[in-house]
Design a protein around this motif. Structure first.
Motif, PDB file in Angstrom:
ATOM      1  N   LYS A 419       0.832  -1.202   0.000  1.00  0.00           N
ATOM      2  CA  LYS A 419       0.000   0.000   0.000  1.00  0.00           C
ATOM      3  C   LYS A 419       0.866   1.250   0.000  1.00  0.00           C
ATOM      4  CE  LYS A 419      -4.305  -1.598   2.131  1.00  0.00           C
ATOM      5  NZ  LYS A 419      -5.210  -1.430   3.309  1.00  0.00           N
ATOM      6  N   GLU A 420       1.929   1.215   0.787  1.00  0.00           N
ATOM      7  CA  GLU A 420       2.807   2.380   0.890  1.00  0.00           C
ATOM      8  C   GLU A 420       3.505   2.656  -0.444  1.00  0.00           C
ATOM      9  OE1 GLU A 420       4.160   5.692   2.721  1.00  0.00           O
ATOM     10  OE2 GLU A 420       2.750   4.222   3.552  1.00  0.00           O
ATOM     11  N   GLN A 425       4.006   5.933  -5.422  1.00  0.00           N
ATOM     12  CA  GLN A 425       3.926   6.033  -6.882  1.00  0.00           C
ATOM     13  C   GLN A 425       2.824   6.992  -7.308  1.00  0.00           C
ATOM     14  OE1 GLN A 425       3.398   1.941  -8.011  1.00  0.00           O
ATOM     15  NE2 GLN A 425       5.608   1.476  -7.925  1.00  0.00           N
ATOM     16  N   SER A 426       1.693   6.955  -6.599  1.00  0.00           N
ATOM     17  CA  SER A 426       0.587   7.859  -6.904  1.00  0.00           C
ATOM     18  C   SER A 426       0.976   9.312  -6.659  1.00  0.00           C
ATOM     19  CB  SER A 426      -0.631   7.478  -6.062  1.00  0.00           C
ATOM     20  OG  SER A 426      -1.700   8.362  -6.285  1.00  0.00           O
ATOM     21  N   GLU A 427       1.660   9.571  -5.536  1.00  0.00           N
ATOM     22  CA  GLU A 427       2.105  10.932  -5.214  1.00  0.00           C
ATOM     23  C   GLU A 427       3.131  11.431  -6.227  1.00  0.00           C
ATOM     24  OE1 GLU A 427       3.530  10.902  -1.238  1.00  0.00           O
ATOM     25  OE2 GLU A 427       1.534  10.744  -0.333  1.00  0.00           O
ATOM     26  N   GLN A 428       4.019  10.535  -6.655  1.00  0.00           N
ATOM     27  CA  GLN A 428       5.027  10.930  -7.644  1.00  0.00           C
ATOM     28  C   GLN A 428       4.379  11.334  -8.963  1.00  0.00           C
ATOM     29  OE1 GLN A 428       7.569   7.482  -7.772  1.00  0.00           O
ATOM     30  NE2 GLN A 428       8.903   8.240  -6.103  1.00  0.00           N
ATOM     31  N   GLU A 434       1.758  18.178 -11.633  1.00  0.00           N
ATOM     32  CA  GLU A 434       1.733  19.561 -11.146  1.00  0.00           C
ATOM     33  C   GLU A 434       2.936  20.350 -11.652  1.00  0.00           C
ATOM     34  OE1 GLU A 434       1.477  19.272  -6.958  1.00  0.00           O
ATOM     35  OE2 GLU A 434      -0.620  18.629  -6.946  1.00  0.00           O
ATOM     36  N   ASN A 435       4.066  19.680 -11.802  1.00  0.00           N
ATOM     37  CA  ASN A 435       5.274  20.366 -12.270  1.00  0.00           C
ATOM     38  C   ASN A 435       5.194  20.710 -13.764  1.00  0.00           C
ATOM     39  OD1 ASN A 435       6.484  20.312  -9.774  1.00  0.00           O
ATOM     40  ND2 ASN A 435       7.497  18.330 -10.133  1.00  0.00           N
ATOM     41  N   ILE A 436       4.451  19.874 -14.505  1.00  0.00           N
ATOM     42  CA  ILE A 436       4.322  20.120 -15.954  1.00  0.00           C
ATOM     43  C   ILE A 436       3.352  21.245 -16.232  1.00  0.00           C
ATOM     44  CG2 ILE A 436       3.468  19.114 -18.108  1.00  0.00           C
ATOM     45  CD1 ILE A 436       4.555  16.415 -17.086  1.00  0.00           C
TER      46      ILE A 436
END
Length: 454
Positions: A419-420, A425-428, A434-436
């Motif tokens: 799960k962690e 991976q989801s946060e990345q 958001e950076n794009i």
């Protein structure tokens, strides 16, 4: 099976069943002191109190081991995320509690048994009480389970509202099961078979659907290590309580008492705080003395402390009444758990084999093609006091040296590594998105600004 053979099986199993009953009673804090007490057989006028104090050392030590090993459930990995998910769903919410029960039963009774079956096309499993199971092994060194006898009492209510006792006897092998029903109970000497109750059915599990979980390699329960010490502790403490109760009762020794009866003596003593005495034959003077019990307090306190320490030492349990370990390092904390870890480690070796059989049975039920040869990785997490700051620092400094997956599995805050990893991976992905977006927006604004300037 022959009915007489079944009866002999049950009859010859009486001693094993009796021993298991004793072990369970100690876990329930119903020690032998409850039956025997400490009073001598001879009548002693100085001894009236009969305290029978039972101490639950065995329950505490057993629960400590169970909580240490199974508060955090064992995790299984067959190197296939989809199969891992299906295995977890099949194990369900009961796996943690069933694992804990297996540990408790094995600790008490040398071995625990897990029964599994298919019901309504769903994989089911449950712990079976040890006293109900008699395994049948082949004569080879590996001791393969080729059959199992299971028998247990039931109570059925009749039409008149009365309860009738029966005994159900089952024989399981790798293909079928036979069921017999007898009138009577396990405490009686005779059982009457009910022929019309006989039943048999075929199963397609291809194995005897019972899994053995040994407490250790030598099949020794934990109670035998310190039972004698608990019995002595109970006796000393019960005798101590008896003395404290009996010391309140004084026996008066009267010489040449001047009153008429004992009631008058007690009355004068309570009312006037004095009694009258006479001069006896040959000029002997009257006298009143008391006889009471003297308690060797220091000696008893000393032996109780020694016994308590020895019980935890022999039981390989955590030290009691220790100093505060608040700022202890990881090495110091591991040293604190060293005896418990040795005991738990030997149990884990045996349990790993049992859990592997359970997971393979589940994979067979899930129709995994290579269920017999798949590698099963088991991750065990101990429930122990730890220095989270130190562990987190170790995890941080290990970045780039070992894999991120290994770091996540050993991080003190992570309970479910898969799960962690999915969360990370989801946060990345969100961060990349958001950076794009802002970069594109800024470029558009600059282009628009250039156009305006022109």
């Amino acid at each position: 099976m022959e009915i007489n053979k079944i009866k002999r099986k049950i009859l010859y199993d009486t001693e094993r069943r009796r021993q298991i009953e004793i072990e369970k009673k100690y876990y329930e804090n119903d020690n032998i002191i409850k039956i025997k007490g400490v009073l001598p057989n001879e009548i002693d006028p100085m001894r009236n109190a009969d305290n029978r104090i039972s101490h639950n050392f065995h329950q505490l030590i057993t629960d400590e081991k169970t909580a240490y090993m199974f508060t955090n459930p064992v995790l299984f990995d067959v190197q296939d995320p989809e199969i891992n998910k299906q295995i977890t769903e099949t194990l369900g919410d009961d796996f943690k509690s069933e694992s804990a029960k297996l540990c408790t039963n094995a600790t008490n009774n040398k071995v625990a048994w897990l029964h599994y079956w298919i019901e309504n096309n769903k994989f089911q499993y449950s712990v079976v009480e040890t006293e109900q199971c008699i395994p049948v092994f082949d004569g080879k060194l590996k001791k393969k389970l080729i059959g199992l006898y299971r028998y247990y009492p039931i109570v059925e209510e009749t039409e008149t509202g009365r309860n009738k006792e029966y005994v159900i006897f089952e024989y399981w092998d790798n293909k079928h099961c036979e069921v017999y029903k007898f009138k009577g109970n396990l405490k009686g000497t005779s059982l009457t078979h009910i022929p019309e109750s006989y039943n048999s059915f075929i199963h397609d599990l291809e194995e005897v659907p019972f899994i053995e979980f040994r407490n250790n390699r030598n099949m020794i329960n934990d109670l035998n290590k310190y039972k004698d010490l608990i019995d002595i502790y109970d006796k000393v403490m019960s005798g101590y309580a008896n003395d404290l109760e009996d010391i309140q009762q004084l026996i008066y020794i009267l010489e040449n008492y001047g009153g008429e009866d004992l009631k008058e003596f007690i009355g004068d003593l309570k009312r006037f705080k004095a009694i009258k005495t006479d001069t006896g034959p040959n000029g002997t003077k009257g006298d009143v003395r008391t006889l009471s019990i003297e308690i060797p307090v220091e000696a008893r306190n000393s032996i109780l402390e020694i016994l308590k320490k020895q019980i935890y030492e022999s039981g390989q349990a955590l030290q009691q009444d220790t100093e505060n370990f608040g700022n202890a390092s990881g090495v110091a904390l591991k040293f604190f758990y060293r005896k418990l870890e040795l005991k738990a480690g030997l149990t884990q070796i045996e349990f790993e084999k049992g859990f592997s059989k359970l997971i393979r049975a589940i994979m067979k039920y899930l129709k995994v093609s290579d269920w017999k040869t798949k590698t099963i990785i088991q991750t065990w997490t101990r429930n122990m006091i730890s220095n989270d700051l130190e562990n987190a620092q170790i995890a941080n400094t290990s970045k780039g040296i070992i894999s991120d997956e290994t770091i996540i599995k050993n991080h003190p805050w992570v309970e479910d590594p898969e799960k962690e990893i999915n969360k990370i991976q989801s946060e990345q992905k969100e961060n990349e998105y958001e950076n794009i977006i802002p970069s594109d927006v800024n470029n558009t604004e600059n282009k628009d600004g250039d156009k305006d300037d022109k």
